[in-house]
Design a protein around this motif. Structure first.
Motif, PDB file in Angstrom:
ATOM      1  N   VAL A  87     -33.808   7.154  20.525  1.00  0.00           N
ATOM      2  CA  VAL A  87     -35.373   6.097  20.274  1.00  0.00           C
ATOM      3  C   VAL A  87     -35.852   5.397  20.947  1.00  0.00           C
ATOM      4  O   VAL A  87     -34.638   3.875  20.906  1.00  0.00           O
ATOM      5  CB  VAL A  87     -34.971   5.877  18.056  1.00  0.00           C
ATOM      6  N   LEU A  88     -36.422   4.480  21.685  1.00  0.00           N
ATOM      7  CA  LEU A  88     -36.306   3.711  22.841  1.00  0.00           C
ATOM      8  C   LEU A  88     -36.658   2.543  22.309  1.00  0.00           C
ATOM      9  O   LEU A  88     -36.342   1.028  22.483  1.00  0.00           O
ATOM     10  CB  LEU A  88     -37.474   3.881  24.110  1.00  0.00           C
ATOM     11  N   ASN A  89     -37.300   2.139  20.679  1.00  0.00           N
ATOM     12  CA  ASN A  89     -37.193   0.939  20.438  1.00  0.00           C
ATOM     13  C   ASN A  89     -36.684   0.347  18.836  1.00  0.00           C
ATOM     14  O   ASN A  89     -36.505  -0.139  18.579  1.00  0.00           O
ATOM     15  CB  ASN A  89     -39.305   0.795  19.500  1.00  0.00           C
ATOM     16  N   SER A  90     -34.828   1.296  19.194  1.00  0.00           N
ATOM     17  CA  SER A  90     -34.050   1.060  18.204  1.00  0.00           C
ATOM     18  C   SER A  90     -33.504  -0.059  17.998  1.00  0.00           C
ATOM     19  O   SER A  90     -33.184  -0.452  19.562  1.00  0.00           O
ATOM     20  CB  SER A  90     -32.861   2.030  18.027  1.00  0.00           C
ATOM     21  N   ARG A  91     -33.094  -0.970  17.153  1.00  0.00           N
ATOM     22  CA  ARG A  91     -32.641  -1.794  17.460  1.00  0.00           C
ATOM     23  C   ARG A  91     -31.191  -2.237  17.740  1.00  0.00           C
ATOM     24  O   ARG A  91     -30.494  -2.584  17.804  1.00  0.00           O
ATOM     25  CB  ARG A  91     -32.560  -2.799  16.315  1.00  0.00           C
ATOM     26  N   HIS A  92     -30.453  -0.899  17.648  1.00  0.00           N
ATOM     27  CA  HIS A  92     -29.448   0.044  17.038  1.00  0.00           C
ATOM     28  C   HIS A  92     -29.213   0.601  18.618  1.00  0.00           C
ATOM     29  O   HIS A  92     -29.556   1.480  18.777  1.00  0.00           O
ATOM     30  CB  HIS A  92     -28.917   0.408  15.665  1.00  0.00           C
ATOM     31  N   GLY A 120     -38.146  10.737  24.984  1.00  0.00           N
ATOM     32  CA  GLY A 120     -37.469   8.863  24.887  1.00  0.00           C
ATOM     33  C   GLY A 120     -38.594   9.072  23.725  1.00  0.00           C
ATOM     34  O   GLY A 120     -39.867   8.951  23.436  1.00  0.00           O
ATOM     35  N   TYR A 121     -38.154   8.857  22.479  1.00  0.00           N
ATOM     36  CA  TYR A 121     -38.877   8.593  21.031  1.00  0.00           C
ATOM     37  C   TYR A 121     -39.714   7.139  21.320  1.00  0.00           C
ATOM     38  O   TYR A 121     -38.882   5.937  21.874  1.00  0.00           O
ATOM     39  CB  TYR A 121     -38.355   8.764  19.774  1.00  0.00           C
ATOM     40  N   ILE A 122     -40.686   6.751  21.367  1.00  0.00           N
ATOM     41  CA  ILE A 122     -41.168   5.263  19.681  1.00  0.00           C
ATOM     42  C   ILE A 122     -42.150   5.525  19.153  1.00  0.00           C
ATOM     43  O   ILE A 122     -42.898   6.042  18.927  1.00  0.00           O
ATOM     44  CB  ILE A 122     -42.385   5.038  21.213  1.00  0.00           C
ATOM     45  N   ILE A 123     -41.099   4.808  18.317  1.00  0.00           N
ATOM     46  CA  ILE A 123     -41.461   4.783  16.506  1.00  0.00           C
ATOM     47  C   ILE A 123     -42.513   3.384  16.152  1.00  0.00           C
ATOM     48  O   ILE A 123     -41.828   2.831  16.374  1.00  0.00           O
ATOM     49  CB  ILE A 123     -40.359   5.383  15.756  1.00  0.00           C
ATOM     50  N   GLU A 144     -47.053  -3.678  24.937  1.00  0.00           N
ATOM     51  CA  GLU A 144     -45.663  -3.376  24.454  1.00  0.00           C
ATOM     52  C   GLU A 144     -44.800  -1.679  24.193  1.00  0.00           C
ATOM     53  O   GLU A 144     -43.460  -1.587  25.316  1.00  0.00           O
ATOM     54  CB  GLU A 144     -45.161  -4.288  23.649  1.00  0.00           C
ATOM     55  N   ALA A 145     -45.828  -1.170  23.678  1.00  0.00           N
ATOM     56  CA  ALA A 145     -45.492   0.297  23.488  1.00  0.00           C
ATOM     57  C   ALA A 145     -45.657   0.956  25.190  1.00  0.00           C
ATOM     58  O   ALA A 145     -44.665   2.121  25.616  1.00  0.00           O
ATOM     59  CB  ALA A 145     -46.595   0.988  22.443  1.00  0.00           C
ATOM     60  N   ALA A 146     -46.846   0.534  26.155  1.00  0.00           N
ATOM     61  CA  ALA A 146     -46.372   1.147  26.958  1.00  0.00           C
ATOM     62  C   ALA A 146     -45.936   0.879  27.997  1.00  0.00           C
ATOM     63  O   ALA A 146     -45.045   1.630  28.791  1.00  0.00           O
ATOM     64  CB  ALA A 146     -47.644   0.847  27.836  1.00  0.00           C
ATOM     65  N   ALA A 147     -45.007  -0.027  28.293  1.00  0.00           N
ATOM     66  CA  ALA A 147     -43.951  -0.634  28.475  1.00  0.00           C
ATOM     67  C   ALA A 147     -43.245   0.463  28.462  1.00  0.00           C
ATOM     68  O   ALA A 147     -42.045   0.654  29.154  1.00  0.00           O
ATOM     69  CB  ALA A 147     -43.148  -2.090  28.532  1.00  0.00           C
ATOM     70  N   TYR A 148     -42.208  -0.224  27.005  1.00  0.00           N
ATOM     71  CA  TYR A 148     -41.243   0.567  26.704  1.00  0.00           C
ATOM     72  C   TYR A 148     -41.500   2.524  27.398  1.00  0.00           C
ATOM     73  O   TYR A 148     -40.700   2.595  27.888  1.00  0.00           O
ATOM     74  CB  TYR A 148     -41.255   1.369  25.276  1.00  0.00           C
ATOM     75  N   ALA A 149     -42.374   3.298  27.347  1.00  0.00           N
ATOM     76  CA  ALA A 149     -43.490   4.736  28.093  1.00  0.00           C
ATOM     77  C   ALA A 149     -42.792   4.306  29.606  1.00  0.00           C
ATOM     78  O   ALA A 149     -42.536   5.521  29.974  1.00  0.00           O
ATOM     79  CB  ALA A 149     -44.453   4.998  27.559  1.00  0.00           C
ATOM     80  N   VAL A 175     -52.712   4.939  21.971  1.00  0.00           N
ATOM     81  CA  VAL A 175     -52.138   5.924  22.466  1.00  0.00           C
ATOM     82  C   VAL A 175     -52.603   6.403  23.493  1.00  0.00           C
ATOM     83  O   VAL A 175     -52.087   6.935  24.625  1.00  0.00           O
ATOM     84  CB  VAL A 175     -52.170   7.027  21.577  1.00  0.00           C
ATOM     85  N   SER A 176     -54.027   6.595  23.639  1.00  0.00           N
ATOM     86  CA  SER A 176     -54.455   6.427  24.834  1.00  0.00           C
ATOM     87  C   SER A 176     -53.768   5.358  26.134  1.00  0.00           C
ATOM     88  O   SER A 176     -53.566   5.682  26.833  1.00  0.00           O
ATOM     89  CB  SER A 176     -56.188   5.581  24.646  1.00  0.00           C
ATOM     90  N   THR A 177     -53.866   4.160  25.630  1.00  0.00           N
ATOM     91  CA  THR A 177     -53.076   3.281  26.255  1.00  0.00           C
ATOM     92  C   THR A 177     -51.530   3.950  27.026  1.00  0.00           C
ATOM     93  O   THR A 177     -51.744   3.189  28.162  1.00  0.00           O
ATOM     94  CB  THR A 177     -52.955   1.801  26.222  1.00  0.00           C
ATOM     95  N   VAL A 178     -50.916   4.224  26.156  1.00  0.00           N
ATOM     96  CA  VAL A 178     -49.684   4.538  26.867  1.00  0.00           C
ATOM     97  C   VAL A 178     -49.859   5.925  27.873  1.00  0.00           C
ATOM     98  O   VAL A 178     -49.182   5.781  28.976  1.00  0.00           O
ATOM     99  CB  VAL A 178     -49.007   5.547  25.383  1.00  0.00           C
TER     100      VAL A 178
END
Length: 234
Positions: A87-92, A120-123, A144-149, A175-178
């Motif tokens: 989970v790429l955007n997890s805080r833990h 790589g999950y982005i929730i 930000e989501a695209a950066a994680y991706a 979703v399209s941006t990512v």
């Protein structure tokens, strides 16, 4: 050819939860629907016993059957592939790499590495079970989501990026941006796909749609998502 090399051609996947009930007729319709694969997994209530039971039922059919490992105790042998979410955007850090390292430390000699595929999950739905369990920062902007991706795609070289909205139709512009930001990774999208119309909309924004909850609320409409996606690419 190994099954994992066919992942980029998958356009449609049905996701089955071992902790939810499907009768024999419903499961047959799902497995014979023309979907590219059946993905087994869930955010809670997944056990070894209910995973084994579901696998044995799906194995009556020829559809590829894949396990998304969310509970180490439910890592059942016999699946075609094992998708391992981080989970790429997890805080833990446990949900990014901690659980994975402990699993390898304990069970590396049992892991079928040739059949393991990281994703790589982005929730992005803050209220869903997966977000709450993983402590995900679900309030990401499109950039930000695209950066994680892109971290997943270009830095970590993960073959799958999975945008998870879990139960609600997400921001398909995001979703399209990512999708446009990726070079090599396959973009999976899941959330709020309930019928042919939402399937077509989601499929236009990603590589692979994942349909899950609709199977348990309106099976006929859920089954219609297969033809909606496949006809679009005939």
């Amino acid at each position: 050819m190994k099954l994992k090399r066919s992942i980029p051609s998958w356009r449609h996947v049905f996701k089955l939860d071992p902790d939810r009930t499907l009768d024999a007729a419903a499961l047959e319709a799902i497995c014979l629907s023309g979907t590219d694969a059946v993905l087994v997994g869930g955010s809670s209530g997944v056990t070894y016993d209910n995973t084994v039971e579901l696998l044995s039922r799906v194995r009556q059919y020829e559809v590829p059957c894949v396990l998304e490992v969310s509970e180490l105790e439910a890592a059942v042998p016999g699946f075609d592939l094992y998708l391992i979410p981080t989970v790429l955007n997890s805080r833990h850090p446990d949900w990014i790499i901690g659980h994975h390292a402990r699993a390898v430390e304990q069970y590396s000699y049992l892991i079928p590495w040739d059949d393991v595929v990281p994703e790589g999950y982005i929730i992005l739905n803050a209220g869903c079970t997966a977000a709450l369990i993983s402590e995900a920062n679900a309030s990401l902007t499109a950039s930000e989501a695209a950066a994680y991706a892109q971290v997943a795609d270009r830095l970590l070289r993960l073959p799958i990026v999975y945008l998870e909205y879990s139960g609600v139709l997400g921001d398909l512009e995001l979703v399209s941006t990512v999708h446009r930001s990726l070079e090599n990774a396959q973009l999976f999208y899941g959330g709020g796909i309930t019928d042919a119309g939402t399937a077509r909309m989601a499929a236009a924004a990603c590589d692979t749609i994942v349909v899950g909850n609709a199977l348990y609320s309106d099976l006929e409409q859920a089954l219609s998502t297969v033809a909606a996606v496949k006809q679009r690419h005939v």
